[in-house]
Design a protein around this motif. Sequence first.
Motif, PDB file in Angstrom:
ATOM      1  N   LEU A 124     -18.195  53.958-120.994  1.00 21.14           N
ATOM      2  CA  LEU A 124     -18.219  52.718-119.952  1.00 21.14           C
ATOM      3  C   LEU A 124     -19.493  52.223-120.047  1.00 21.14           C
ATOM      4  CD1 LEU A 124     -16.453  51.160-118.268  1.00 21.14           C
ATOM      5  CD2 LEU A 124     -16.934  52.827-116.466  1.00 21.14           C
ATOM      6  N   ASN A 125     -19.435  50.815-120.342  1.00 20.47           N
ATOM      7  CA  ASN A 125     -20.623  50.123-120.245  1.00 20.47           C
ATOM      8  C   ASN A 125     -20.630  49.245-119.048  1.00 20.47           C
ATOM      9  OD1 ASN A 125     -21.809  50.923-122.785  1.00 20.47           O
ATOM     10  ND2 ASN A 125     -20.168  49.719-123.801  1.00 20.47           N
ATOM     11  N   ILE A 126     -21.689  49.168-118.157  1.00 21.64           N
ATOM     12  CA  ILE A 126     -21.763  48.567-116.961  1.00 21.64           C
ATOM     13  C   ILE A 126     -22.910  47.460-117.001  1.00 21.64           C
ATOM     14  CG2 ILE A 126     -21.991  48.462-114.289  1.00 21.64           C
ATOM     15  CD1 ILE A 126     -20.397  51.053-114.572  1.00 21.64           C
ATOM     16  N   THR A 127     -22.539  46.289-116.800  1.00 21.10           N
ATOM     17  CA  THR A 127     -23.891  45.232-116.704  1.00 21.10           C
ATOM     18  C   THR A 127     -23.883  44.653-115.281  1.00 21.10           C
ATOM     19  OG1 THR A 127     -23.615  44.819-118.986  1.00 21.10           O
ATOM     20  CG2 THR A 127     -24.829  43.310-117.716  1.00 21.10           C
ATOM     21  N   VAL A 128     -25.268  44.969-114.772  1.00 24.96           N
ATOM     22  CA  VAL A 128     -25.407  44.601-113.211  1.00 24.96           C
ATOM     23  C   VAL A 128     -26.043  43.240-113.234  1.00 24.96           C
ATOM     24  CG1 VAL A 128     -26.679  45.403-111.334  1.00 24.96           C
ATOM     25  CG2 VAL A 128     -25.846  47.042-112.843  1.00 24.96           C
ATOM     26  N   ASN A 129     -25.393  42.477-112.761  1.00 30.43           N
ATOM     27  CA  ASN A 129     -26.186  41.064-112.379  1.00 30.43           C
ATOM     28  C   ASN A 129     -25.951  40.663-111.017  1.00 30.43           C
ATOM     29  OD1 ASN A 129     -27.347  38.633-113.055  1.00 30.43           O
ATOM     30  ND2 ASN A 129     -25.443  37.461-113.448  1.00 30.43           N
ATOM     31  N   GLY A 130     -26.366  41.566-110.038  1.00 25.28           N
ATOM     32  CA  GLY A 130     -26.359  41.419-108.603  1.00 25.28           C
ATOM     33  C   GLY A 130     -26.777  42.612-107.837  1.00 25.28           C
ATOM     34  N   ASP A 131     -26.670  42.572-106.609  1.00 27.08           N
ATOM     35  CA  ASP A 131     -27.185  43.592-105.674  1.00 27.08           C
ATOM     36  C   ASP A 131     -26.228  44.464-105.435  1.00 27.08           C
ATOM     37  OD1 ASP A 131     -28.699  45.312-104.031  1.00 27.08           O
ATOM     38  OD2 ASP A 131     -28.587  43.852-102.551  1.00 27.08           O
ATOM     39  N   CYS A 132     -25.762  45.431-106.247  1.00 22.95           N
ATOM     40  CA  CYS A 132     -24.580  46.345-106.124  1.00 22.95           C
ATOM     41  C   CYS A 132     -24.962  47.796-106.020  1.00 22.95           C
ATOM     42  CB  CYS A 132     -23.591  46.040-107.262  1.00 22.95           C
ATOM     43  SG  CYS A 132     -24.175  46.478-108.952  1.00 22.95           S
ATOM     44  N   LYS A 133     -23.953  48.431-105.737  1.00 18.72           N
ATOM     45  CA  LYS A 133     -23.986  50.159-105.714  1.00 18.72           C
ATOM     46  C   LYS A 133     -22.847  50.635-106.993  1.00 18.72           C
ATOM     47  CE  LYS A 133     -25.684  50.656-101.314  1.00 18.72           C
ATOM     48  NZ  LYS A 133     -25.469  51.113-100.059  1.00 18.72           N
ATOM     49  N   VAL A 134     -23.471  51.347-107.842  1.00 20.93           N
ATOM     50  CA  VAL A 134     -22.388  51.951-108.922  1.00 20.93           C
ATOM     51  C   VAL A 134     -22.466  53.235-108.465  1.00 20.93           C
ATOM     52  CG1 VAL A 134     -21.888  52.226-111.243  1.00 20.93           C
ATOM     53  CG2 VAL A 134     -22.974  50.159-110.370  1.00 20.93           C
ATOM     54  N   MET A 135     -21.287  53.960-108.188  1.00 24.27           N
ATOM     55  CA  MET A 135     -21.052  55.477-107.967  1.00 24.27           C
ATOM     56  C   MET A 135     -19.876  55.886-108.785  1.00 24.27           C
ATOM     57  SD  MET A 135     -21.678  55.330-103.819  1.00 24.27           S
ATOM     58  CE  MET A 135     -20.693  53.806-103.569  1.00 24.27           C
ATOM     59  N   ILE A 136     -19.862  56.379-109.756  1.00 20.69           N
ATOM     60  CA  ILE A 136     -19.009  56.751-110.801  1.00 20.69           C
ATOM     61  C   ILE A 136     -19.137  58.324-111.198  1.00 20.69           C
ATOM     62  CG2 ILE A 136     -17.678  56.211-113.008  1.00 20.69           C
ATOM     63  CD1 ILE A 136     -18.493  53.289-112.563  1.00 20.69           C
ATOM     64  N   ARG A 137     -17.782  58.906-111.138  1.00 19.81           N
ATOM     65  CA  ARG A 137     -17.810  60.256-111.886  1.00 19.81           C
ATOM     66  C   ARG A 137     -16.984  60.042-113.253  1.00 19.81           C
ATOM     67  NH1 ARG A 137     -15.214  63.189-107.097  1.00 19.81           N
ATOM     68  NH2 ARG A 137     -14.416  61.190-106.875  1.00 19.81           N
ATOM     69  N   SER A 138     -17.514  60.628-114.186  1.00 21.68           N
ATOM     70  CA  SER A 138     -16.738  60.379-115.490  1.00 21.68           C
ATOM     71  C   SER A 138     -17.164  61.594-116.523  1.00 21.68           C
ATOM     72  CB  SER A 138     -17.094  58.861-116.272  1.00 21.68           C
ATOM     73  OG  SER A 138     -16.393  58.720-117.277  1.00 21.68           O
ATOM     74  N   LEU A 139     -15.981  61.681-117.257  1.00 24.22           N
ATOM     75  CA  LEU A 139     -16.265  62.777-118.145  1.00 24.22           C
ATOM     76  C   LEU A 139     -16.911  62.343-119.524  1.00 24.22           C
ATOM     77  CD1 LEU A 139     -12.905  64.927-118.101  1.00 24.22           C
ATOM     78  CD2 LEU A 139     -15.057  65.531-116.989  1.00 24.22           C
TER      79      LEU A 139
END
Length: 161
Positions: A124-139
């Motif tokens: 998974l590719n995540i691009t951050v363009n803002g004030d955010c929180k990312v909390m992901i659990r992934s195999l």
Amino acid sequence: MKQLMITFVALVLGCTTFAQADAEKRTENKTIKVAAPVTSIVLNNGVNLVLIDDITNDVFIEGRAGFVHSVDVSFKDGELIISGTEEHKEKAVAVFVSARFLKSILVNGNSIIGSYQTLQNNGLNITVNGDCKVMIRSLGKVNVTATNDYTFTYQSRKIKN
């Protein structure tokens, strides 16, 4: 004395029933049927995203009454665009999307992105363009990048199988 006690219990039960009915009215749900699996998401205007590990193509919106309908969702060629018509500080709405076939997320704005359970996603590719929180659990592997306007702190922990 017995009559007083019975009256008191009846009054408490009546108040509890009214309070429960009022609490149920405070939230609403909306399901959006999508024709194909979601492979990319564009998240705008501070909408919260919860990734689920399911094979469904449906998108579920849940939140405080009145705010659920303030979320616009459009889908074309595997791309799901989620936008809030207003940015709410209390984060009154969450959108639930299956991450089984998801490859990328672009976050524009103040959002929280999390996973409901450990995702069985290859990458998974995540691009951050803002004030955010990312909390992901992934195999699988999760790559996080930011635009020039934002920086981020990254913390990773291996999950034991």
